[in-house]
Design a protein around this motif. Structure first.
Motif, PDB file in Angstrom:
ATOM      1  N   MET A 122     -29.260  38.668  39.081  1.00 18.74           N
ATOM      2  CA  MET A 122     -27.623  39.133  39.451  1.00 18.74           C
ATOM      3  C   MET A 122     -27.377  40.186  40.028  1.00 18.74           C
ATOM      4  SD  MET A 122     -26.332  37.192  35.893  1.00 18.74           S
ATOM      5  CE  MET A 122     -24.873  36.910  36.463  1.00 18.74           C
ATOM      6  N   THR A 123     -27.553  40.058  41.300  1.00 19.41           N
ATOM      7  CA  THR A 123     -27.547  41.483  42.108  1.00 19.41           C
ATOM      8  C   THR A 123     -26.145  42.170  41.923  1.00 19.41           C
ATOM      9  OG1 THR A 123     -27.422  40.288  44.356  1.00 19.41           O
ATOM     10  CG2 THR A 123     -29.623  41.016  43.308  1.00 19.41           C
ATOM     11  N   ASP A 124     -25.032  41.268  41.879  1.00 18.55           N
ATOM     12  CA  ASP A 124     -23.719  42.106  41.982  1.00 18.55           C
ATOM     13  C   ASP A 124     -23.219  42.279  40.458  1.00 18.55           C
ATOM     14  OD1 ASP A 124     -23.098  39.658  44.475  1.00 18.55           O
ATOM     15  OD2 ASP A 124     -23.636  41.693  44.651  1.00 18.55           O
ATOM     16  N   SER A 125     -23.899  42.250  39.557  1.00 18.69           N
ATOM     17  CA  SER A 125     -23.509  42.261  38.383  1.00 18.69           C
ATOM     18  C   SER A 125     -23.743  43.866  37.745  1.00 18.69           C
ATOM     19  CB  SER A 125     -24.001  41.372  36.939  1.00 18.69           C
ATOM     20  OG  SER A 125     -25.660  41.455  37.068  1.00 18.69           O
ATOM     21  N   LEU A 126     -22.769  44.288  36.777  1.00 21.77           N
ATOM     22  CA  LEU A 126     -23.022  45.599  36.293  1.00 21.77           C
ATOM     23  C   LEU A 126     -24.267  45.555  35.244  1.00 21.77           C
ATOM     24  CD1 LEU A 126     -19.532  46.506  35.581  1.00 21.77           C
ATOM     25  CD2 LEU A 126     -21.022  47.510  37.423  1.00 21.77           C
ATOM     26  N   ALA A 127     -24.235  44.823  34.253  1.00 19.63           N
ATOM     27  CA  ALA A 127     -25.288  44.491  33.291  1.00 19.63           C
ATOM     28  C   ALA A 127     -26.103  43.371  33.858  1.00 19.63           C
ATOM     29  CB  ALA A 127     -24.599  43.830  31.986  1.00 19.63           C
ATOM     30  N   HIS A 128     -27.403  44.006  34.361  1.00 19.31           N
ATOM     31  CA  HIS A 128     -28.279  43.141  35.171  1.00 19.31           C
ATOM     32  C   HIS A 128     -29.768  42.936  34.299  1.00 19.31           C
ATOM     33  CE1 HIS A 128     -30.834  41.671  38.125  1.00 19.31           C
ATOM     34  NE2 HIS A 128     -30.053  42.216  39.166  1.00 19.31           N
ATOM     35  N   PRO A 129     -30.024  41.856  33.640  1.00 19.36           N
ATOM     36  CA  PRO A 129     -30.998  41.424  32.813  1.00 19.36           C
ATOM     37  C   PRO A 129     -32.540  41.500  33.347  1.00 19.36           C
ATOM     38  CG  PRO A 129     -29.641  39.316  32.977  1.00 19.36           C
ATOM     39  CD  PRO A 129     -28.989  40.544  33.635  1.00 19.36           C
ATOM     40  N   HIS A 130     -32.406  41.395  34.689  1.00 11.51           N
ATOM     41  CA  HIS A 130     -33.537  41.116  35.408  1.00 11.51           C
ATOM     42  C   HIS A 130     -33.992  42.613  35.922  1.00 11.51           C
ATOM     43  CE1 HIS A 130     -33.593  36.968  35.246  1.00 11.51           C
ATOM     44  NE2 HIS A 130     -32.328  36.893  35.831  1.00 11.51           N
ATOM     45  N   LEU A 131     -33.332  43.719  35.826  1.00 11.99           N
ATOM     46  CA  LEU A 131     -33.850  45.024  36.332  1.00 11.99           C
ATOM     47  C   LEU A 131     -33.732  45.723  34.972  1.00 11.99           C
ATOM     48  CD1 LEU A 131     -31.490  45.421  39.525  1.00 11.99           C
ATOM     49  CD2 LEU A 131     -34.018  44.742  39.378  1.00 11.99           C
ATOM     50  N   ARG A 132     -34.595  46.803  35.202  1.00 11.30           N
ATOM     51  CA  ARG A 132     -34.724  47.894  34.274  1.00 11.30           C
ATOM     52  C   ARG A 132     -34.342  49.343  34.974  1.00 11.30           C
ATOM     53  NH1 ARG A 132     -39.852  50.447  30.875  1.00 11.30           N
ATOM     54  NH2 ARG A 132     -39.056  52.510  30.312  1.00 11.30           N
ATOM     55  N   PHE A 133     -33.164  49.838  34.493  1.00  9.77           N
ATOM     56  CA  PHE A 133     -32.675  51.340  34.985  1.00  9.77           C
ATOM     57  C   PHE A 133     -33.504  52.490  34.174  1.00  9.77           C
ATOM     58  CE2 PHE A 133     -29.686  54.969  34.528  1.00  9.77           C
ATOM     59  CZ  PHE A 133     -29.514  55.196  35.804  1.00  9.77           C
ATOM     60  N   ASP A 134     -34.296  53.417  34.994  1.00  8.88           N
ATOM     61  CA  ASP A 134     -34.818  54.495  34.408  1.00  8.88           C
ATOM     62  C   ASP A 134     -34.098  55.726  35.012  1.00  8.88           C
ATOM     63  OD1 ASP A 134     -36.529  56.354  33.540  1.00  8.88           O
ATOM     64  OD2 ASP A 134     -38.474  55.478  34.382  1.00  8.88           O
ATOM     65  N   ILE A 149     -12.407  39.039  29.846  1.00 10.30           N
ATOM     66  CA  ILE A 149     -12.132  40.172  30.961  1.00 10.30           C
ATOM     67  C   ILE A 149     -13.557  40.913  31.268  1.00 10.30           C
ATOM     68  CG2 ILE A 149     -10.997  42.185  31.944  1.00 10.30           C
ATOM     69  CD1 ILE A 149      -8.643  41.093  30.393  1.00 10.30           C
ATOM     70  N   GLU A 150     -14.156  41.379  30.069  1.00 13.55           N
ATOM     71  CA  GLU A 150     -15.220  42.074  30.113  1.00 13.55           C
ATOM     72  C   GLU A 150     -16.518  41.355  30.744  1.00 13.55           C
ATOM     73  OE1 GLU A 150     -18.019  45.328  26.908  1.00 13.55           O
ATOM     74  OE2 GLU A 150     -16.371  43.811  26.623  1.00 13.55           O
ATOM     75  N   ALA A 151     -16.627  40.099  30.165  1.00 10.57           N
ATOM     76  CA  ALA A 151     -17.630  39.150  30.962  1.00 10.57           C
ATOM     77  C   ALA A 151     -17.617  39.167  32.255  1.00 10.57           C
ATOM     78  CB  ALA A 151     -17.574  38.038  30.101  1.00 10.57           C
ATOM     79  N   HIS A 152     -16.427  38.886  32.841  1.00 10.58           N
ATOM     80  CA  HIS A 152     -16.032  38.826  34.163  1.00 10.58           C
ATOM     81  C   HIS A 152     -16.679  39.987  35.108  1.00 10.58           C
ATOM     82  CE1 HIS A 152     -14.053  38.304  38.051  1.00 10.58           C
ATOM     83  NE2 HIS A 152     -13.295  39.515  37.657  1.00 10.58           N
ATOM     84  N   LEU A 153     -16.405  41.094  34.301  1.00  9.58           N
ATOM     85  CA  LEU A 153     -16.661  42.454  35.332  1.00  9.58           C
ATOM     86  C   LEU A 153     -18.299  42.636  35.099  1.00  9.58           C
ATOM     87  CD1 LEU A 153     -13.493  44.581  33.925  1.00  9.58           C
ATOM     88  CD2 LEU A 153     -13.972  43.677  36.300  1.00  9.58           C
ATOM     89  N   LEU A 154     -18.792  42.478  33.926  1.00 13.29           N
ATOM     90  CA  LEU A 154     -20.157  42.726  33.672  1.00 13.29           C
ATOM     91  C   LEU A 154     -20.832  41.937  34.501  1.00 13.29           C
ATOM     92  CD1 LEU A 154     -20.302  43.429  29.682  1.00 13.29           C
ATOM     93  CD2 LEU A 154     -20.644  44.918  31.667  1.00 13.29           C
ATOM     94  N   TYR A 155     -20.761  40.391  34.747  1.00 10.67           N
ATOM     95  CA  TYR A 155     -21.499  39.629  35.111  1.00 10.67           C
ATOM     96  C   TYR A 155     -21.055  38.919  36.415  1.00 10.67           C
ATOM     97  CZ  TYR A 155     -23.424  40.188  30.479  1.00 10.67           C
ATOM     98  OH  TYR A 155     -23.994  40.735  29.377  1.00 10.67           O
ATOM     99  N   ASP A 156     -19.921  39.505  36.853  1.00 12.31           N
ATOM    100  CA  ASP A 156     -19.591  38.934  38.214  1.00 12.31           C
ATOM    101  C   ASP A 156     -19.276  37.525  38.272  1.00 12.31           C
ATOM    102  OD1 ASP A 156     -18.188  39.769  40.543  1.00 12.31           O
ATOM    103  OD2 ASP A 156     -20.134  39.176  41.642  1.00 12.31           O
ATOM    104  N   VAL A 157     -18.781  36.907  37.269  1.00 12.65           N
ATOM    105  CA  VAL A 157     -18.575  35.395  37.102  1.00 12.65           C
ATOM    106  C   VAL A 157     -16.996  35.166  37.150  1.00 12.65           C
ATOM    107  CG1 VAL A 157     -18.860  33.422  35.674  1.00 12.65           C
ATOM    108  CG2 VAL A 157     -20.514  35.000  36.047  1.00 12.65           C
ATOM    109  N   PRO A 158     -16.555  34.344  37.908  1.00 16.82           N
ATOM    110  CA  PRO A 158     -15.046  33.944  38.059  1.00 16.82           C
ATOM    111  C   PRO A 158     -14.475  33.508  36.820  1.00 16.82           C
ATOM    112  CG  PRO A 158     -16.251  33.034  39.775  1.00 16.82           C
ATOM    113  CD  PRO A 158     -17.473  33.592  39.038  1.00 16.82           C
TER     114      PRO A 158
END
Length: 421
Positions: free
Chosen positions: A1-13, A246-255
């Motif tokens: 989910m490259t456009d999402s704020l919360a990205h379950p497939h990436l690790r932020f270090d 609203i938060e889910a829409h912003l976090l995960y970029d889902v309409p």
């Protein structure tokens, strides 16, 4: 989910390499519900986490001093400058003779300063839109952000999205933590729908007419969660669920038209993701906030025994009901506000806080909360869109919304029969 704020497939270090030792954490809102549970988790996992700093509003200095002493933090911050003498006295009583006291920061910007201090993860457990500045500070400083302060996204969505790197935000709300985990089961293009669960609050099944007579005492009796008064009332009106959409829409970029709310009274399934092949992944656990807190602090690793699991040896029934949008219009109103964007979510949130206060003081009926918020939102109109939003815009919109909501609530208090009609 490259456009999402919360990205379950990436690790932020936040820092290159592995420094070794416990992960250093700053806890904002340490004396609140999220903060105290986070500290319980840290104390049970001393080899995994080390808290370097704490912030609180300043109303519970004895608890804050106890936390600082047990965790041996470097810095303590309070928003209320007048709380410093009592805090210093409480710290002196806790620490031994000759033992250095932690540094004390005070004032409205103290938590924001802590959010940018050296650490791996900032847990933002502050309640209200005052949590926006610390969120922006943590993101700017490159810290991993375990976000429990939903207002940061609600009122400052474009600001947060402009700063956050993929994977930098780990959501701590139980619903968004559940979505975060379920989304790891598929690719972005495979997601059909987000399903956000709601307990339904204490008034599930009542009509709008029946809800008009609800008292503050009844609304404060939540069937599942023990929370502060504002969040508890928000759960009763389902405004909290609207904010979470609203938060889910912003976090995960889902309409918004692909985010659904379903009532689940038992609160074991915290949310679900439906995929394009028809399968649905659900995250389930007993209602205990220590599990999503642990995930927020420890991601991408899970913390063993963070919270009790489900006892599958006992018979149990889980129910699901469609949302009654007529009795609880807050969710469709929130979707409308989210579509408007700009400062509209800030207006929605601020007006709701004022209306909740008026209801708790007996000046507004239960149904008048959302009705008045809707009126304030309508008067606000369509705000400016895009990334031109500034913190000053948010603060100005909030100030106007609070003042207008107070005016409308006062008018409603003078004409209660008209409000109930």
């Amino acid at each position: 989910m490259t456009d999402s704020l919360a990205h379950p497939h990436l690790r932020f270090d936040p820092a290159p390499g592995d420094p070794g030792g416990p992960r250093e954490v700053v806890i904002l809102g340490s004396t609140g519900s999220i903060g105290t549970q986070a500290i319980d988790l840290v104390l049970r996992n001393p080899g995994r986490f080390r808290v370097t700093a704490l912030s609180a509003a300043g109303g519970r200095v004895e608890l804050l001093a106890e936390q600082a002493h047990r965790l041996r933090v470097r810095t303590v911050a309070v928003a209320r400058e007048d709380a410093v003498p009592a805090l210093r006295e409480a710290l002196t009583a806790r620490y031994g003779t000759g033992e250095p006291l932690p540094e004390i920061l005070a004032g409205p910007d103290a938590a924001t300063e802590l959010a940018a201090s050296p650490c791996h993860t900032v847990l933002n457990g502050i309640t209200g839109s005052i949590g926006l500045a610390p969120t922006l500070a943590a993101l700017t400083a490159g810290r991993a952000l375990a976000l429990a302060n939903k207002e940061s996204l609600i009122v400052g969505g474009p600001l947060v999205k402009a700063l956050a790197k993929p994977g930098q935000i780990i959501p701590v709300d139980s619903e968004h933590s559940a979505l975060f985990q379920a989304l790891a089961g598929g690719a972005r293009e495979e997601v059909r729908k987000l399903v956000v669960t709601a307990s339904g609050g204490p008034f599930r099944g009542r009509t709008k007419r029946e809800l008009a007579e609800v008292t503050p005492e009844q609304a404060l009796a939540h069937p599942t969660w023990a929370m502060g008064p504002v969040i508890t009332i928000n759960s009763a009106t389902l405004v909290n669920k609207g904010l979470e959409v609203i938060e889910a829409h912003l976090l995960y970029d889902v309409p918004f038209d692909r985010i659904e709310v379903v009532v689940h009274p038992q609160s074991y399934i915290h949310s679900m993701v439906e995929f394009t092949d028809g399968s649905t992944l659900a995250q389930a656990s007993p209602p205990d906030m220590r599990m999503p807190i642990a995930l927020g602090l420890g991601w991408p690793d899970r913390v063993p025994d963070a919270a009790p699991g489900i006892d599958w040896t006992k018979a149990q029934t889980w129910e699901f009901f469609p949302l009654d949008a007529e009795a609880f219009p807050s969710v469709p109103l929130a979707c409308h506000v989210g579509d408007l964007g700009g400062t509209a979510p800030a207006v929605f949130n601020a007006a709701n806080e004022e209306c909740v206060d008026a209801f708790l003081k007996g000046g507004l009926p239960f149904t008048g909360i959302v009705d008045t918020v809707a009126e304030v939102v309508a008067e606000h109109g369509t705000p400016a869109q895009g990334t031109s939003l500034t913190v000053a815009d948010v603060l100005e919109a909030e100030t106007w919304a609070r003042a207008r909501a107070r005016e409308l609530a006062a008018r409603a208090a003078r004409t209660p029969s008209e409000v109930r009609a």
